[in-house]
Write a protein that holds these residues in place. Sequence first.
Motif, mmCIF file in Angstrom:
data_model
loop_
_atom_site.group_PDB
_atom_site.id
_atom_site.type_symbol
_atom_site.label_atom_id
_atom_site.label_comp_id
_atom_site.label_asym_id
_atom_site.label_seq_id
_atom_site.Cartn_x
_atom_site.Cartn_y
_atom_site.Cartn_z
ATOM 1 N N TYR A 286 0.842 -1.200 0.000
ATOM 2 C CA TYR A 286 0.000 0.000 0.000
ATOM 3 C C TYR A 286 0.873 1.244 0.000
ATOM 4 C CZ TYR A 286 1.080 0.867 4.913
ATOM 5 O OH TYR A 286 1.744 1.148 6.090
ATOM 6 N N VAL A 287 0.265 2.364 -0.382
ATOM 7 C CA VAL A 287 0.895 3.676 -0.308
ATOM 8 C C VAL A 287 0.113 4.512 0.690
ATOM 9 C CG1 VAL A 287 1.417 5.809 -1.555
ATOM 10 C CG2 VAL A 287 1.778 3.592 -2.668
ATOM 11 N N ALA A 288 0.804 5.003 1.712
ATOM 12 C CA ALA A 288 0.155 5.868 2.692
ATOM 13 C C ALA A 288 -0.037 7.265 2.112
ATOM 14 C CB ALA A 288 0.998 5.947 3.968
ATOM 15 N N ASP A 289 -1.042 7.963 2.615
ATOM 16 C CA ASP A 289 -1.258 9.330 2.161
ATOM 17 C C ASP A 289 -0.199 10.256 2.754
ATOM 18 O OD1 ASP A 289 -2.029 9.804 4.801
ATOM 19 O OD2 ASP A 289 -4.143 10.120 4.316
ATOM 20 N N SER A 290 -0.282 11.531 2.422
ATOM 21 C CA SER A 290 0.763 12.479 2.826
ATOM 22 C C SER A 290 0.900 12.598 4.333
ATOM 23 C CB SER A 290 0.466 13.858 2.219
ATOM 24 O OG SER A 290 0.533 13.808 0.819
ATOM 25 N N GLU A 291 -0.190 12.377 5.062
ATOM 26 C CA GLU A 291 -0.132 12.444 6.521
ATOM 27 C C GLU A 291 0.348 11.131 7.139
ATOM 28 O OE1 GLU A 291 -2.789 13.959 4.768
ATOM 29 O OE2 GLU A 291 -1.565 15.738 5.102
ATOM 30 N N GLY A 292 0.435 10.078 6.339
ATOM 31 C CA GLY A 292 0.879 8.788 6.845
ATOM 32 C C GLY A 292 -0.188 8.012 7.585
ATOM 33 N N ALA B 170 -7.825 -7.467 0.118
ATOM 34 C CA ALA B 170 -8.613 -7.133 1.312
ATOM 35 C C ALA B 170 -8.410 -5.665 1.668
ATOM 36 C CB ALA B 170 -8.202 -8.026 2.479
ATOM 37 N N PRO B 171 -9.013 -4.754 0.915
ATOM 38 C CA PRO B 171 -8.826 -3.324 1.175
ATOM 39 C C PRO B 171 -9.407 -2.915 2.516
ATOM 40 C CG PRO B 171 -10.596 -3.660 -0.398
ATOM 41 C CD PRO B 171 -9.955 -5.001 -0.190
ATOM 42 N N ARG B 172 -8.731 -1.988 3.169
ATOM 43 C CA ARG B 172 -9.153 -1.504 4.488
ATOM 44 C C ARG B 172 -9.160 0.027 4.505
ATOM 45 N NH1 ARG B 172 -6.503 -6.391 5.328
ATOM 46 N NH2 ARG B 172 -7.347 -7.733 6.981
ATOM 47 N N PHE B 173 -9.688 0.628 3.455
ATOM 48 C CA PHE B 173 -9.757 2.085 3.390
ATOM 49 C C PHE B 173 -10.715 2.600 4.460
ATOM 50 C CE2 PHE B 173 -8.050 1.017 -0.717
ATOM 51 C CZ PHE B 173 -7.197 2.067 -1.024
ATOM 52 N N GLY B 174 -10.443 3.821 4.914
ATOM 53 C CA GLY B 174 -11.226 4.421 5.980
ATOM 54 C C GLY B 174 -10.289 5.026 7.004
ATOM 55 N N PRO B 175 -10.810 5.513 8.136
ATOM 56 C CA PRO B 175 -9.957 6.111 9.160
ATOM 57 C C PRO B 175 -8.857 5.146 9.619
ATOM 58 C CG PRO B 175 -12.267 6.577 9.614
ATOM 59 C CD PRO B 175 -12.245 5.588 8.488
ATOM 60 N N GLY B 176 -7.629 5.626 9.644
ATOM 61 C CA GLY B 176 -6.519 4.792 10.090
ATOM 62 C C GLY B 176 -6.179 3.662 9.140
ATOM 63 N N SER B 177 -6.442 3.846 7.858
ATOM 64 C CA SER B 177 -6.288 2.731 6.921
ATOM 65 C C SER B 177 -4.846 2.305 6.719
ATOM 66 C CB SER B 177 -6.928 3.071 5.571
ATOM 67 O OG SER B 177 -6.303 4.199 4.981
ATOM 68 N N ALA C 121 -2.461 2.003 8.955
ATOM 69 C CA ALA C 121 -2.171 1.017 10.002
ATOM 70 C C ALA C 121 -2.973 -0.257 9.787
ATOM 71 C CB ALA C 121 -2.482 1.610 11.378
ATOM 72 N N ALA C 122 -4.199 -0.120 9.300
ATOM 73 C CA ALA C 122 -5.033 -1.299 9.054
ATOM 74 C C ALA C 122 -4.462 -2.151 7.934
ATOM 75 C CB ALA C 122 -6.456 -0.866 8.725
ATOM 76 N N HIS C 123 -3.984 -1.517 6.877
ATOM 77 C CA HIS C 123 -3.369 -2.287 5.801
ATOM 78 C C HIS C 123 -2.080 -2.958 6.279
ATOM 79 C CE1 HIS C 123 -5.788 0.188 2.770
ATOM 80 N NE2 HIS C 123 -6.151 -1.063 2.605
ATOM 81 N N GLU C 124 -1.293 -2.223 7.074
ATOM 82 C CA GLU C 124 -0.063 -2.808 7.632
ATOM 83 C C GLU C 124 -0.393 -4.017 8.497
ATOM 84 O OE1 GLU C 124 4.189 -2.264 7.825
ATOM 85 O OE2 GLU C 124 2.928 -0.578 7.256
ATOM 86 N N ALA C 125 -1.404 -3.869 9.342
ATOM 87 C CA ALA C 125 -1.788 -4.974 10.225
ATOM 88 C C ALA C 125 -2.310 -6.166 9.436
ATOM 89 C CB ALA C 125 -2.850 -4.499 11.215
ATOM 90 N N GLY C 126 -2.854 -5.893 8.256
ATOM 91 C CA GLY C 126 -3.353 -6.972 7.417
ATOM 92 C C GLY C 126 -2.272 -7.657 6.599
ATOM 93 N N GLY C 127 -1.025 -7.241 6.792
ATOM 94 C CA GLY C 127 0.083 -7.904 6.122
ATOM 95 C C GLY C 127 0.601 -7.212 4.886
ATOM 96 N N ALA C 128 0.068 -6.028 4.582
ATOM 97 C CA ALA C 128 0.541 -5.296 3.410
ATOM 98 C C ALA C 128 1.800 -4.511 3.754
ATOM 99 C CB ALA C 128 -0.544 -4.354 2.894
ATOM 100 N N ARG C 129 2.701 -4.394 2.792
ATOM 101 C CA ARG C 129 3.936 -3.650 2.998
ATOM 102 C C ARG C 129 3.784 -2.219 2.491
ATOM 103 N NH1 ARG C 129 8.519 -2.617 -0.160
ATOM 104 N NH2 ARG C 129 7.786 -3.998 -1.842
ATOM 105 N N ARG C 130 4.301 -1.290 3.276
ATOM 106 C CA ARG C 130 4.236 0.111 2.879
ATOM 107 C C ARG C 130 5.265 0.399 1.797
ATOM 108 N NH1 ARG C 130 3.733 5.146 7.062
ATOM 109 N NH2 ARG C 130 4.182 6.857 5.640
#
Length: 213
Positions: A131-137, A151-158, A160-169
Amino acid sequence: MGSMYVALVPVKPPAVGKSRLVGLDDEQRRTLAAAFAMDTVTACLDAALVAHVLVATDDAAFASELDALGAHTIPDGVAEDLNGTLLQCAAEARRRWPELVPVALTADLPALRAPDLDAALAGVEPGEAAYVADSEGVGTTTYTAAYDAFAPRFGPGSAAAHEAGGARRLEATERLRRDVDDLHDLDVALALGVGPRTAARAASLRGDGPRVG
């Protein structure tokens, strides 16, 4: 050569998008939201690693404009659930293009250029979720995974949610990270350089609303 992708771009009907662009009237918000989406889709279409772009929108007239650009469009069956929309898009993309890898992007990246997306996707290993984090991270502008693991996890705090789901930043340019939610974000995007439709709309608004341009 590495993986080839299908870009999935969910677009709210421009009439209801970008409610946080405070200081602009409904028509100004509508035209800006449409410009953001069209510039985002155009960048995806121009990317060397993107074979197709699939947009979900319930705005039939806007869908025709996107079709004219070269994108594919489908109705958004779950418009109030962004992640549900993306799962629907991924299922349709898998039906049409099973050999491609889905990559989801938000529709508010008016500064995005094709090389920015290509550079980020080139850093993804085959079969990897990233995933790519937004400018605020905190949020996410881009997410990719193989169909079976999508398994997209867009939304508030996404982020961290994508990271927790195993995606690499992924490392990415500011142009890929700069989503636009409010007029400050738009100012920053304009300074980076935006696509032609957003540039034209922003120019037409100078003097009409605060801080645009």
